[in-house]
Scaffold this motif. Structure first.
Motif, PDB file in Angstrom:
ATOM      1  N   PRO A   5       0.833  -1.214   0.000  1.00  0.00           N
ATOM      2  CA  PRO A   5       0.000   0.000   0.000  1.00  0.00           C
ATOM      3  C   PRO A   5       0.858   1.250   0.000  1.00  0.00           C
ATOM      4  O   PRO A   5       1.990   1.246   0.514  1.00  0.00           O
ATOM      5  N   PRO A   6       0.376   2.339  -0.594  1.00  0.00           N
ATOM      6  CA  PRO A   6       1.168   3.574  -0.631  1.00  0.00           C
ATOM      7  C   PRO A   6       1.354   4.159   0.764  1.00  0.00           C
ATOM      8  O   PRO A   6       0.509   3.970   1.652  1.00  0.00           O
ATOM      9  N   LEU A   7       2.478   4.873   0.955  1.00  0.00           N
ATOM     10  CA  LEU A   7       2.696   5.579   2.209  1.00  0.00           C
ATOM     11  C   LEU A   7       1.732   6.764   2.277  1.00  0.00           C
ATOM     12  O   LEU A   7       1.636   7.562   1.347  1.00  0.00           O
ATOM     13  N   ARG A   8       1.045   6.877   3.393  1.00  0.00           N
ATOM     14  CA  ARG A   8       0.044   7.931   3.593  1.00  0.00           C
ATOM     15  C   ARG A   8       0.719   9.138   4.231  1.00  0.00           C
ATOM     16  O   ARG A   8       1.297   9.044   5.302  1.00  0.00           O
ATOM     17  N   ILE A  35      -2.928  12.380   2.408  1.00  0.00           N
ATOM     18  CA  ILE A  35      -4.228  12.207   3.078  1.00  0.00           C
ATOM     19  C   ILE A  35      -4.653  13.462   3.820  1.00  0.00           C
ATOM     20  O   ILE A  35      -5.758  13.525   4.361  1.00  0.00           O
ATOM     21  N   GLY A  36      -3.781  14.469   3.850  1.00  0.00           N
ATOM     22  CA  GLY A  36      -4.150  15.702   4.517  1.00  0.00           C
ATOM     23  C   GLY A  36      -3.038  16.726   4.435  1.00  0.00           C
ATOM     24  O   GLY A  36      -1.878  16.393   4.208  1.00  0.00           O
ATOM     25  N   ALA A  37      -3.417  18.008   4.601  1.00  0.00           N
ATOM     26  CA  ALA A  37      -2.450  19.106   4.604  1.00  0.00           C
ATOM     27  C   ALA A  37      -2.984  20.190   5.525  1.00  0.00           C
ATOM     28  O   ALA A  37      -4.194  20.436   5.583  1.00  0.00           O
ATOM     29  N   CYS A  38      -2.072  20.818   6.266  1.00  0.00           N
ATOM     30  CA  CYS A  38      -2.486  21.859   7.195  1.00  0.00           C
ATOM     31  C   CYS A  38      -1.347  22.838   7.416  1.00  0.00           C
ATOM     32  O   CYS A  38      -0.243  22.652   6.886  1.00  0.00           O
ATOM     33  N   LYS A  52      -3.578   8.879  11.616  1.00  0.00           N
ATOM     34  CA  LYS A  52      -2.420   7.978  11.816  1.00  0.00           C
ATOM     35  C   LYS A  52      -1.592   7.831  10.522  1.00  0.00           C
ATOM     36  O   LYS A  52      -1.501   6.753   9.948  1.00  0.00           O
ATOM     37  N   PRO A  53      -0.965   8.922  10.052  1.00  0.00           N
ATOM     38  CA  PRO A  53      -0.211   8.859   8.783  1.00  0.00           C
ATOM     39  C   PRO A  53       1.064   8.012   8.912  1.00  0.00           C
ATOM     40  O   PRO A  53       1.555   7.754  10.018  1.00  0.00           O
TER      41      PRO A  53
END
Length: 258
Positions: A5-8, A35-38, A52-53
């Motif tokens: 699976p790809p690294l999240r 999976i997200g950016a902030c 939980k990246p």
């Protein structure tokens, strides 16, 4: 055989342009998914706990704190981390002490690609790596431990246990008291910069020696003998510096200024 699976990934970066460039770049890289950016410490902590990246691309200077504040508030298991930084020598030194990867801004696509490839095989952060990095960053002083990163793992070693370091074919072998050794992925120059101010002498282009393990010096032959019998060469370029070191040491021991 199931596909890996790809690294999240979560991107924590307060500059919108850099954040967007990173997202665009990562979309083109196989094996990774954003999976997200902030943009703040608070947002990052909430997002990390919720998702939980596997990997953080972590800016150091954020509007409400630093990337180190985020590390401090994470609970195990820790994700892998690549720091993003624009400057501050002591900050980079802290990251190196903890053997955590980093990229200098402005970001370079080649260097980013290389860092992502390194992180695929890297282990998640150890609590000790985070503690070493935080302590060095907050106190801005020399650490007494070093995180040594090999191809397979990270090992925490006390500086006083390191006898000497030797470079060969681009890799640095760290020789540890008791006969152990580790082949690490950093250059000898990296270690020399990290250990500046500590009890290590650069005797040769290929050697960095801990003063604690020096037993005898033969100036004519250009040889340092360590306590375990290991002979370390002293290059012609370093002879004057090593001679001055022993002259100073002799003066301190005898109370002589001559």
């Amino acid at each position: 055989m199931h596909p890996i699976p790809p690294l999240r990934i979560i991107i924590v970066e307060d500059l919108p342009g850099i954040r967007q460039d990173l997202e665009d770049f990562l979309r083109q890289q196989p094996g990774f998914t954003v999976i997200g950016a902030c943009a703040t410490v608070h947002e990052a902590i909430v997002l990390i706990h919720a998702t939980k990246p596997d990997l953080l691309l972590l800016d150091i200077n954020l509007p409400d704190g630093t990337g180190f504040d985020i590390l401090e508030q994470m609970s195990p298991p820790h994700p892998k981390v690549i720091f993003l930084t624009a400057h501050a020598e002591h900050t980079i030194k802290a990251i190196r002490y903890g053997a955590i990867d980093y990229l200098l801004k402005p970001l370079n696509e080649k260097e980013l690609t290389e860092a992502l490839q390194r992180v695929i095989s890297a282990q998640p952060l150890l609590q000790e790596q985070i503690a070493i990095t935080l302590h060095s960053f907050r106190k801005n002083k020399l650490q007494d431990h070093l995180a040594l990163r090999t191809q397979q793992f990270v090992q925490i070693v006390e500086l006083k246990e390191i006898c000497y370091l030797q470079v060969d074919n681009g890799c640095t072998t760290v020789y540890i008291n008791g006969g152990k050794k580790l082949v690490t992925t950093r250059t000898l120059k990296d270690y020399e910069e990290q250990l500046s101010g500590a009890s290590f002498l650069r005797t040769h282009k290929s050697y960095l020696v801990n003063e604690l393990y020096i037993h005898r010096y033969h100036p004519k032959e250009g040889i340092l003998c360590l306590k375990d019998g290991t002979q370390i060469p002293v290059s012609l370029r370093k002879k004057e510096m090593i001679g001055l070191y022993f002259k100073t040491l002799w003066a301190l021991c005898t109370g002589s200024s001559s």
